[in-house]
Design a protein around this motif. Structure first.
Motif, PDB file in Angstrom:
ATOM      1  N   UNK A 187      -6.070 -10.428 -29.730  1.00  0.00           N
ATOM      2  CA  UNK A 187      -7.287 -10.097 -29.073  1.00  0.00           C
ATOM      3  C   UNK A 187      -7.352 -10.510 -27.507  1.00  0.00           C
ATOM      4  N   UNK A 188      -6.983  -9.472 -26.542  1.00  0.00           N
ATOM      5  CA  UNK A 188      -6.713 -10.105 -25.284  1.00  0.00           C
ATOM      6  C   UNK A 188      -8.415 -10.294 -24.671  1.00  0.00           C
ATOM      7  N   UNK A 189      -9.174  -9.196 -25.108  1.00  0.00           N
ATOM      8  CA  UNK A 189     -10.705  -9.246 -24.637  1.00  0.00           C
ATOM      9  C   UNK A 189     -11.367  -8.389 -25.708  1.00  0.00           C
ATOM     10  N   UNK A 190     -12.626  -8.578 -25.687  1.00  0.00           N
ATOM     11  CA  UNK A 190     -13.475  -7.711 -26.796  1.00  0.00           C
ATOM     12  C   UNK A 190     -13.078  -6.275 -26.962  1.00  0.00           C
ATOM     13  N   UNK A 191     -12.654  -5.668 -25.859  1.00  0.00           N
ATOM     14  CA  UNK A 191     -12.474  -4.291 -25.660  1.00  0.00           C
ATOM     15  C   UNK A 191     -10.858  -3.714 -25.687  1.00  0.00           C
ATOM     16  N   UNK A 192     -10.120  -4.898 -26.075  1.00  0.00           N
ATOM     17  CA  UNK A 192      -8.716  -4.641 -25.983  1.00  0.00           C
ATOM     18  C   UNK A 192      -7.780  -5.518 -26.914  1.00  0.00           C
ATOM     19  N   UNK A 193      -7.378  -4.937 -27.837  1.00  0.00           N
ATOM     20  CA  UNK A 193      -6.363  -5.564 -28.828  1.00  0.00           C
ATOM     21  C   UNK A 193      -5.050  -5.065 -28.891  1.00  0.00           C
ATOM     22  N   UNK A 194      -3.875  -5.859 -28.975  1.00  0.00           N
ATOM     23  CA  UNK A 194      -2.651  -5.170 -29.143  1.00  0.00           C
ATOM     24  C   UNK A 194      -1.858  -5.621 -29.906  1.00  0.00           C
TER      25      UNK A 194
END
Length: 373
Positions: free
Chosen positions: A282-289
């Motif tokens: 989880x890079x930030x709440x709206x971005x997971x890679x």
């Protein structure tokens, strides 16, 4: 796009085309052997070096074009790896008269591995970085073999090894791609003991036990765009039990023929087995890679039976073989003398059986040659 889909991107003008690659390998080795007038000196020394050069067309569709920074179109990016090492060992034999015979082997070894991006690779590839890391390992060992009787041999050994690794990568597309523990080092001992019995002519029984360490390789401790480093990775500790029998017989069916049969059993119990899997970051709440990461499985066990036979008679040779192999992975809930029991609720199991057969006929004055597998 997630990390996987971005990793598959290519330059638009290369889509659908096979990318050329260049691979350069060189290896040099020097071996020295010195023997004395007695049985106390049988010295061996090896010095070796190797380098590997890998080149490919740029993979990052959003990276810098080589021609935009003064390089030729089609400039190849990649990595350069250099490895070299030295090992020195000696074997001494002692005759103990009525007490049998004793031999001792002992030595030292050292190796280093260094891999880094080739010129302009980081600039052109951007976030699709390659490894920039180094690793060293030293070891010292001693092994004794004692034969008190013609039909009995006992051996024991001890090895100490220590490794260091450094991940030099300081820039990446995500902080998760950088090692939280760039410097790693650890060491430990690996003991072994074995017994060989020859109860009758052509019959040999053997048993061996060892507890060995395997340190993480450079690809398991350093970061690259496809591999996220794990600061908590531990070395593997494998407790190995092997037993078996070797049978040899001459003149079995005809004068001058020979037959051999070997049966072996192995049980390897590995603690902190090193594996890999895709994990979500989880890079930030709206971005997971998604990226691949090395991790330790609590316990893995490999067991099996191996059977092989060989028969020779003049130009005729026949070989038969078979093995049964079983591997289990999971969490241990009991550790008895190093052989842990696996929790059935976490168990993953693989079983395999293989069989081989081969014969060959090649007479001394060949007018015919037959071979089959």
């Amino acid at each position: 796009a997630d990390g996987q889909s971005r990793g598959e991107a290519r330059h638009p003008d290369l889509q659908g085309a096979q990318q050329p690659a260049e691979v350069g390998r060189r290896r040099l080795a020097l071996e020295v052997r010195v023997g004395g007038d007695d049985d106390l000196v049988d010295l061996k020394a090896n010095l070796w070096a190797a380098d590997l050069r890998l080149r490919n067309l740029p993979r990052n569709a959003y990276g810098v074009r080589p021609e935009n920074i003064g390089l030729k179109k089609g400039y190849l990016t990649g990595s350069d790896t250099v490895m070299w090492g030295v090992d020195v060992s000696n074997t001494s034999a002692f005759a103990l008269k009525d007490a049998g015979a004793l031999s001792a082997s002992y030595g030292l070894s050292w190796m280093t591995e260094d891999t880094r991006p080739s010129a302009y690779t980081d600039v052109i590839e951007g976030w699709l970085n390659v490894r920039d890391a180094r690793r060293e390992e030293i070891a010292a060992f001693a092994k004794l073999s004692y034969t008190p009787l013609e039909w009995l041999a006992v051996n024991g050994g001890l090895r100490y090894a220590h490794y260091w690794s450094e991940d030099r990568r300081t820039d990446a597309n995500s902080k998760e791609q950088l090692s939280k523990k760039p410097f790693q080092n650890e060491g430990g001992f690996s003991p072994s003991i074995g017994l060989t019995i020859d109860p009758a002519e052509g019959v040999q029984l053997y048993g061996n036990y060892s507890s060995t360490l395997r340190f993480p390789a450079l690809v398991e401790t350093s970061s690259t765009f496809t591999m996220i480093p794990n600061p908590d990775i531990k070395p593997e500790r494998s407790r190995n039990l092997e037993a078996g029998a070797n049978l040899r017989k001459s003149g079995l069916f005809a004068e001058g023929d020979s037959a051999m049969l070997k049966l072996g059993y192995f049980n390897w119990n590995v603690k902190n087995y090193i594996s890999r899997e895709y994990r979500a970051f989880v890079e930030r709440p709206d971005f997971t890679w998604t990226g691949m990461q090395i991790f330790n499985i609590d316990r893995a066990r490999f067991t099996g039976l191996e059977l092989s036979g060989r028969y020779e008679n003049k130009g005729f040779t026949a070989e038969l073989g078979g093995n049964y192999y079983n591997s289990k992975y999971g969490e241990a809930y009991v550790d008895l003398l190093g052989f842990g029991m696996l929790n059935e609720g976490t168990l993953s199991e693989v079983t395999a059986k293989t069989y081989t057969a081969r014969y060959q006929y090649a007479p001394e004055n060949p007018l015919i040659f037959l071979k089959a597998n």
